[in-house]
Design a protein around this motif. Sequence first.
Motif, short mmCIF file in Angstrom:
data_model
loop_
_atom_site.label_atom_id
_atom_site.label_comp_id
_atom_site.label_asym_id
_atom_site.label_seq_id
_atom_site.Cartn_x
_atom_site.Cartn_y
_atom_site.Cartn_z
N PHE B 6 0.83 -1.20 0.00
CA PHE B 6 0.00 0.00 0.00
C PHE B 6 0.87 1.27 0.00
O PHE B 6 0.61 2.22 -0.75
CB PHE B 6 -0.92 -0.02 1.22
CG PHE B 6 -2.11 0.88 1.11
CD1 PHE B 6 -3.30 0.42 0.54
CD2 PHE B 6 -2.08 2.19 1.55
CE1 PHE B 6 -4.41 1.25 0.42
CE2 PHE B 6 -3.18 3.03 1.43
CZ PHE B 6 -4.35 2.55 0.87
N THR B 7 1.90 1.27 0.84
CA THR B 7 2.83 2.41 0.88
C THR B 7 3.63 2.50 -0.41
O THR B 7 3.79 3.58 -0.99
CB THR B 7 3.79 2.27 2.08
OG1 THR B 7 3.01 2.27 3.27
CG2 THR B 7 4.80 3.40 2.13
N ASP B 8 4.12 1.37 -0.85
CA ASP B 8 4.89 1.29 -2.09
C ASP B 8 4.08 1.89 -3.24
O ASP B 8 4.55 2.80 -3.96
CB ASP B 8 5.20 -0.20 -2.33
CG ASP B 8 6.07 -0.46 -3.54
OD1 ASP B 8 6.50 0.50 -4.19
OD2 ASP B 8 6.28 -1.64 -3.88
N TYR B 9 2.84 1.45 -3.41
CA TYR B 9 1.98 1.94 -4.50
C TYR B 9 1.63 3.42 -4.31
O TYR B 9 1.49 4.17 -5.29
CB TYR B 9 0.70 1.11 -4.60
CG TYR B 9 0.93 -0.33 -5.02
CD1 TYR B 9 2.21 -0.80 -5.33
CD2 TYR B 9 -0.12 -1.23 -5.10
CE1 TYR B 9 2.42 -2.12 -5.70
CE2 TYR B 9 0.08 -2.55 -5.48
CZ TYR B 9 1.36 -3.00 -5.78
OH TYR B 9 1.56 -4.29 -6.14
N SER B 10 1.47 3.85 -3.07
CA SER B 10 1.16 5.26 -2.81
C SER B 10 2.29 6.15 -3.30
O SER B 10 2.06 7.16 -3.98
CB SER B 10 0.96 5.50 -1.30
OG SER B 10 -0.16 4.79 -0.83
N LEU B 11 3.51 5.76 -2.98
CA LEU B 11 4.66 6.57 -3.37
C LEU B 11 4.85 6.54 -4.89
O LEU B 11 5.15 7.56 -5.51
CB LEU B 11 5.91 6.10 -2.63
CG LEU B 11 5.86 6.37 -1.11
CD1 LEU B 11 7.01 5.68 -0.38
CD2 LEU B 11 5.88 7.87 -0.82
N ALA B 31 -1.81 2.11 -13.22
CA ALA B 31 -1.78 0.65 -13.00
C ALA B 31 -1.03 -0.05 -14.13
O ALA B 31 -0.21 -0.93 -13.88
CB ALA B 31 -3.20 0.12 -12.89
N ARG B 32 -1.29 0.39 -15.37
CA ARG B 32 -0.61 -0.24 -16.51
C ARG B 32 0.87 0.10 -16.53
O ARG B 32 1.71 -0.75 -16.81
CB ARG B 32 -1.28 0.18 -17.83
CG ARG B 32 -2.64 -0.47 -18.06
CD ARG B 32 -3.15 -0.25 -19.47
NE ARG B 32 -3.35 1.17 -19.79
CZ ARG B 32 -4.44 1.87 -19.46
NH1 ARG B 32 -5.43 1.30 -18.80
NH2 ARG B 32 -4.55 3.15 -19.79
N ALA B 33 1.19 1.36 -16.20
CA ALA B 33 2.60 1.79 -16.22
C ALA B 33 3.44 0.96 -15.25
O ALA B 33 4.55 0.54 -15.56
CB ALA B 33 2.71 3.27 -15.86
N PHE B 34 2.88 0.70 -14.06
CA PHE B 34 3.65 -0.04 -13.05
C PHE B 34 3.29 -1.53 -13.03
O PHE B 34 3.81 -2.28 -12.22
CB PHE B 34 3.41 0.56 -11.66
CG PHE B 34 4.08 1.89 -11.45
CD1 PHE B 34 5.46 1.97 -11.43
CD2 PHE B 34 3.34 3.05 -11.27
CE1 PHE B 34 6.09 3.19 -11.23
CE2 PHE B 34 3.97 4.27 -11.07
CZ PHE B 34 5.35 4.35 -11.06
N ARG B 35 2.35 -1.91 -13.89
CA ARG B 35 1.88 -3.31 -13.95
C ARG B 35 1.42 -3.77 -12.57
O ARG B 35 1.86 -4.80 -12.06
CB ARG B 35 2.99 -4.25 -14.47
CG ARG B 35 3.39 -3.94 -15.90
CD ARG B 35 4.48 -4.89 -16.38
NE ARG B 35 5.31 -4.25 -17.38
CZ ARG B 35 6.64 -4.31 -17.41
NH1 ARG B 35 7.30 -4.99 -16.50
NH2 ARG B 35 7.31 -3.70 -18.36
N ILE B 36 0.59 -2.95 -11.94
CA ILE B 36 0.04 -3.32 -10.63
C ILE B 36 -1.48 -3.32 -10.71
O ILE B 36 -2.06 -2.79 -11.66
CB ILE B 36 0.55 -2.38 -9.50
CG1 ILE B 36 0.19 -0.91 -9.78
CG2 ILE B 36 2.06 -2.52 -9.32
CD1 ILE B 36 0.71 0.06 -8.74
N SER B 37 -2.11 -3.91 -9.71
CA SER B 37 -3.57 -4.09 -9.71
C SER B 37 -4.32 -2.75 -9.65
O SER B 37 -4.06 -1.91 -8.79
CB SER B 37 -3.95 -4.95 -8.50
OG SER B 37 -5.22 -4.59 -8.01
N GLU B 38 -5.26 -2.59 -10.58
CA GLU B 38 -6.06 -1.37 -10.61
C GLU B 38 -6.96 -1.28 -9.37
O GLU B 38 -7.16 -0.20 -8.80
CB GLU B 38 -6.90 -1.34 -11.91
CG GLU B 38 -7.44 0.03 -12.23
CD GLU B 38 -8.00 0.13 -13.66
OE1 GLU B 38 -7.43 -0.46 -14.60
OE2 GLU B 38 -9.02 0.82 -13.82
#
Lengths: 147, 147
Positions: B6-11, B31-38
């Motif tokens: 959560f912190t990682d994605y926030s930053l 989400a697409r740029a970092f390939r993480i869950s929308e």
Amino acid sequence: MRLTAFTDYSLRTLIYLATAREGRATIGEIARAFRISENHLVKVVHRLGQMGVLVNTRGRGGGLRLAVSPGAIRVGRIARATESHDVPAECFEPGGSDCVIAPACTLRHVLAEAVDAFYAALDRYTVADLVQKPAPIILRLHEKVPA
Amino acid sequence: MRLTAFTDYSLRTLIYLATAREGRATIGEIARAFRISENHLVKVVHRLGQMGVLVNTRGRGGGLRLAVSPGAIRVGRIARATESHDVPAECFEPGGSDCVIAPACTLRHVLAEAVDAFYAALDRYTVADLVQKPAPIILRLHEKVPA
């Protein structure tokens, strides 16, 4: 942010030994006192032995004891050694990160600096500080547990 | 010791917005740029909105943008807010700890001091510092992703 159970158990083991009767205890005794897994504790004791902070002798009068005085064991040194297989964020993954900006990210260095500050703060204390005024609850630990 | 995703994605979200074309992006784009869950990112954006660091506007020309300048967003403040549901060790569990010495343990205070030092170190940096010299890899992020 969370320390591993491995670090938690390592510090509890050192606290227990630093306050133990005759400075000695068995793995089973510590596991029962803290109600934690004896198997897990075997690994913790092995690691602390490798670090030279405790010794485990067999036979009558044997058991675990601190290899050095509690005042010589810095808390940060223990945490650094027992946390070493973990990383503060995905960008630190030893095998490389999936984060697309990992190779260029400044955050990595900022986080590393903060982690250093965390350990440096722990290094201001030794195991002796942790048991300086052992509360009755800690002293009673040693009485309740059958050896 | 590990920060939550959560912190990682926030930053990462703040880094992305601070370097975005016209300072604007959509959740899907990040989400697409970092390939993480929308889905995960929706919660992150909601929390950052509650903190007043970003705004999410609907409609044409809308999207996510920083609500304040990157230089006004301290990294430690973000981490404190996004890590707040986690605890550094079992002895800090909100519902009480199973550790038998928890009520008396000095380690708890020592750990709390170290955690403070960790956040204080992060507070020496703002999101502006994280993107001060954005490497080509970060700038290319914004080109690769379809809006």
